[in-house]
Write a protein that holds these residues in place. Structure first.
Motif, PDB file in Angstrom:
ATOM      1  N   ASP A 162     -56.608  26.726  -2.663  1.00  0.00           N
ATOM      2  CA  ASP A 162     -57.218  26.017  -3.782  1.00  0.00           C
ATOM      3  C   ASP A 162     -56.262  25.032  -4.445  1.00  0.00           C
ATOM      4  O   ASP A 162     -56.515  24.557  -5.549  1.00  0.00           O
ATOM      5  CB  ASP A 162     -57.740  27.018  -4.821  1.00  0.00           C
ATOM      6  N   VAL A 163     -55.155  24.705  -3.766  1.00  0.00           N
ATOM      7  CA  VAL A 163     -54.206  23.733  -4.309  1.00  0.00           C
ATOM      8  C   VAL A 163     -54.739  22.324  -4.083  1.00  0.00           C
ATOM      9  O   VAL A 163     -55.123  21.963  -2.965  1.00  0.00           O
ATOM     10  CB  VAL A 163     -52.820  23.873  -3.647  1.00  0.00           C
ATOM     11  N   GLU A 164     -54.803  21.542  -5.138  1.00  0.00           N
ATOM     12  CA  GLU A 164     -55.287  20.168  -5.007  1.00  0.00           C
ATOM     13  C   GLU A 164     -54.244  19.303  -4.308  1.00  0.00           C
ATOM     14  O   GLU A 164     -53.055  19.415  -4.566  1.00  0.00           O
ATOM     15  CB  GLU A 164     -55.605  19.581  -6.384  1.00  0.00           C
ATOM     16  N   MET A 165     -54.725  18.443  -3.408  1.00  0.00           N
ATOM     17  CA  MET A 165     -53.854  17.529  -2.676  1.00  0.00           C
ATOM     18  C   MET A 165     -54.176  16.102  -3.116  1.00  0.00           C
ATOM     19  O   MET A 165     -55.349  15.726  -3.217  1.00  0.00           O
ATOM     20  CB  MET A 165     -54.066  17.674  -1.164  1.00  0.00           C
ATOM     21  N   ALA A 166     -53.145  15.319  -3.361  1.00  0.00           N
ATOM     22  CA  ALA A 166     -53.335  13.943  -3.819  1.00  0.00           C
ATOM     23  C   ALA A 166     -53.220  12.990  -2.631  1.00  0.00           C
ATOM     24  O   ALA A 166     -52.182  12.925  -1.967  1.00  0.00           O
ATOM     25  CB  ALA A 166     -52.291  13.591  -4.873  1.00  0.00           C
ATOM     26  N   LEU A 167     -54.311  12.266  -2.333  1.00  0.00           N
ATOM     27  CA  LEU A 167     -54.314  11.280  -1.259  1.00  0.00           C
ATOM     28  C   LEU A 167     -54.114   9.904  -1.866  1.00  0.00           C
ATOM     29  O   LEU A 167     -54.862   9.501  -2.757  1.00  0.00           O
ATOM     30  CB  LEU A 167     -55.636  11.333  -0.488  1.00  0.00           C
ATOM     31  N   SER A 168     -53.087   9.193  -1.414  1.00  0.00           N
ATOM     32  CA  SER A 168     -52.750   7.884  -1.982  1.00  0.00           C
ATOM     33  C   SER A 168     -52.734   6.825  -0.889  1.00  0.00           C
ATOM     34  O   SER A 168     -52.442   7.125   0.276  1.00  0.00           O
ATOM     35  CB  SER A 168     -51.369   7.924  -2.655  1.00  0.00           C
ATOM     36  N   VAL A 169     -53.060   5.602  -1.267  1.00  0.00           N
ATOM     37  CA  VAL A 169     -53.004   4.466  -0.354  1.00  0.00           C
ATOM     38  C   VAL A 169     -51.999   3.470  -0.916  1.00  0.00           C
ATOM     39  O   VAL A 169     -52.120   3.031  -2.059  1.00  0.00           O
ATOM     40  CB  VAL A 169     -54.384   3.796  -0.196  1.00  0.00           C
ATOM     41  N   VAL A 170     -50.988   3.125  -0.114  1.00  0.00           N
ATOM     42  CA  VAL A 170     -49.916   2.240  -0.557  1.00  0.00           C
ATOM     43  C   VAL A 170     -49.969   0.953   0.250  1.00  0.00           C
ATOM     44  O   VAL A 170     -49.896   0.978   1.481  1.00  0.00           O
ATOM     45  CB  VAL A 170     -48.539   2.916  -0.377  1.00  0.00           C
ATOM     46  N   ILE A 171     -50.127  -0.180  -0.426  1.00  0.00           N
ATOM     47  CA  ILE A 171     -50.176  -1.461   0.271  1.00  0.00           C
ATOM     48  C   ILE A 171     -48.810  -2.142   0.302  1.00  0.00           C
ATOM     49  O   ILE A 171     -48.632  -3.159   0.963  1.00  0.00           O
ATOM     50  CB  ILE A 171     -51.208  -2.409  -0.366  1.00  0.00           C
ATOM     51  N   GLY A 172     -47.851  -1.580  -0.375  1.00  0.00           N
ATOM     52  CA  GLY A 172     -46.506  -2.134  -0.365  1.00  0.00           C
ATOM     53  C   GLY A 172     -45.641  -1.463  -1.402  1.00  0.00           C
ATOM     54  O   GLY A 172     -46.143  -0.750  -2.280  1.00  0.00           O
ATOM     55  N   ARG A 173     -44.333  -1.664  -1.300  1.00  0.00           N
ATOM     56  CA  ARG A 173     -43.388  -1.060  -2.225  1.00  0.00           C
ATOM     57  C   ARG A 173     -42.340  -2.095  -2.639  1.00  0.00           C
ATOM     58  O   ARG A 173     -42.155  -3.119  -1.989  1.00  0.00           O
ATOM     59  CB  ARG A 173     -42.669   0.126  -1.589  1.00  0.00           C
ATOM     60  N   THR A 174     -41.642  -1.763  -3.720  1.00  0.00           N
ATOM     61  CA  THR A 174     -40.477  -2.548  -4.125  1.00  0.00           C
ATOM     62  C   THR A 174     -39.584  -1.656  -4.966  1.00  0.00           C
ATOM     63  O   THR A 174     -40.027  -0.605  -5.437  1.00  0.00           O
ATOM     64  CB  THR A 174     -40.901  -3.798  -4.925  1.00  0.00           C
TER      65      THR A 174
END
Length: 236
Positions: A162-174
Motif C-alpha cells: 500500500d506504499v504510494e509510488m510517485a511517477l514523474s516525467v522529466v523533459i530536461g534538467r539543469t
C-alpha cells in the motif's frame, strides 16, 4: 556482495552531494564512542529503505541548517522532509534497487547510538559547527546477497503493497545554485540539458525506468512510453 562499510560510505557521499549547502560538504566517519552524537535539540528525519539491501537512515539537523534548508525550499510551507527527500533517495539508491518509505520527523536516538550504525559528521569547509549528522544501519536479516539481481520474497513485498509510488516525467534538467533559484522571476528562461523533441525520462520514485514522448490526450498532457529500461539500464 559489497561490504557494509563501502555501502555506508557510498550512501553518505551521495547524500552530501545533494544536500542544499553553499559549498561542497565533507562527510567524516564518527564512531559512536566519540560521543557528541546528536540526540536532542535537533530536527531529525528518519526513513526506511526496503530492497536488495534494506536499511534505516536518519539525518539530524542543527537549527541553523534547518532554517537554511527551509529557505532553500523557497516557501515556509515546504517542509525540510520535502526538500531533503531527493538527497535521502540518492543515498538509498546506492544500496541497490528498492523502495524508500515516507520521510518522517522522529526520534533517532536509538539509531545514532547503536554500535551497528555508521554515523557521519557532515561539515562545511571552514566552519566548526557541523552542517548535519547522518546515520545508517543496514538490516542484516532483511538484506541477503543474490546471484541474479534483486531477490525480494512475496512476504517482504507484502509490507509495501500500500506504499504510494510517485511517477514523474522529466523533459530536461539543469543545475543551479540556491541563490539563482531564489532569484527566479516570472518570465525568466531556464535552459535544460536536452533539445526540443528529445525523449522524456519516466521516473518511479526518482528512479529512471523508461523513456517516452509527451502527447496531448483530451486536452491534457500525457506521456507515451517508447522504451522500458531493464535493471542494468536504470542504474544511476
Amino acid at each position: 556482495m559489497t561490504s557494509a562499510p563501502t555501502l555506508h560510505t557510498g550512501a553518505v557521499d551521495a547524500l552530501a552531494r545533494l544536500l542544499p549547502a553553499d559549498g561542497p560538504l565533507e562527510p567524516l566517519p564518527w564512531p559512536v564512542t566519540n560521543g557528541e552524537i546528536p540526540t536532542s535539540g535537533m530536527t531529525t528525519l528518519t526513513v526506511d529503505y526496503l530492497g536488495a539491501v534494506s536499511a534505516e537512515l536518519a539525518l539530524s539537523l542543527p537549527t541553523a541548517t534547518e532554517a537554511a534548508i527551509r529557505a532553500a525550499g523557497g516557501s515556509s510551507s515546504v517542509s525540510a522532509a520535502d526538500v531533503l527527500r531527493p538527497a535521502l533517495e540518492a543515498a538509498a539508491e546506492t544500496l541497490g534497487s528498492g523502495v524508500l518509505g515516507d520521510v518522517a520527523q522522529d526520534d533517532s536516538t536509538a539509531l545514532f547510538t547503536d554500535p551497528q550504525s555508521s554515523v557521519f559528521r557532515i561539515s562545511e569547509p571552514g566552519r566548526t559547527e557541523p552542517f548535519a549528522w547522518f546515520a545508517i544501519r543496514i538490516d542484516q536479516a532483511a538484506s541477503r546477497p543474490s546471484s541474479g539481481g534483486t531477490d525480494i520474497s512475496a512476504h517482504k513485498m507484502g509490507r509495501i503493497h500500500d506504499v504510494e509510488m510517485a511517477l514523474s516525467v522529466v523533459i530536461g534538467r539543469t543545475r543551479m545554485t540556491v541563490a539563482n533559484v531564489l532569484g527566479l522571476e516570472p518570465g525568466d528562461v531556464v535552459d535544460l540539458d536536452r533539445s526540443a523533441g528529445a525523449p522524456a525520462d519516466i521516473l518511479l520514485n526518482g528512479r529512471l525506468i523508461a523513456h517516452g514522448e509527451v502527447v496531448v490526450v483530451d486536452q491534457e498532457y500525457a506521456v507515451r512510453l517508447t522504451k522500458i529500461l531493464d535493471s542494468a539500464e536504470t542504474v544511476g
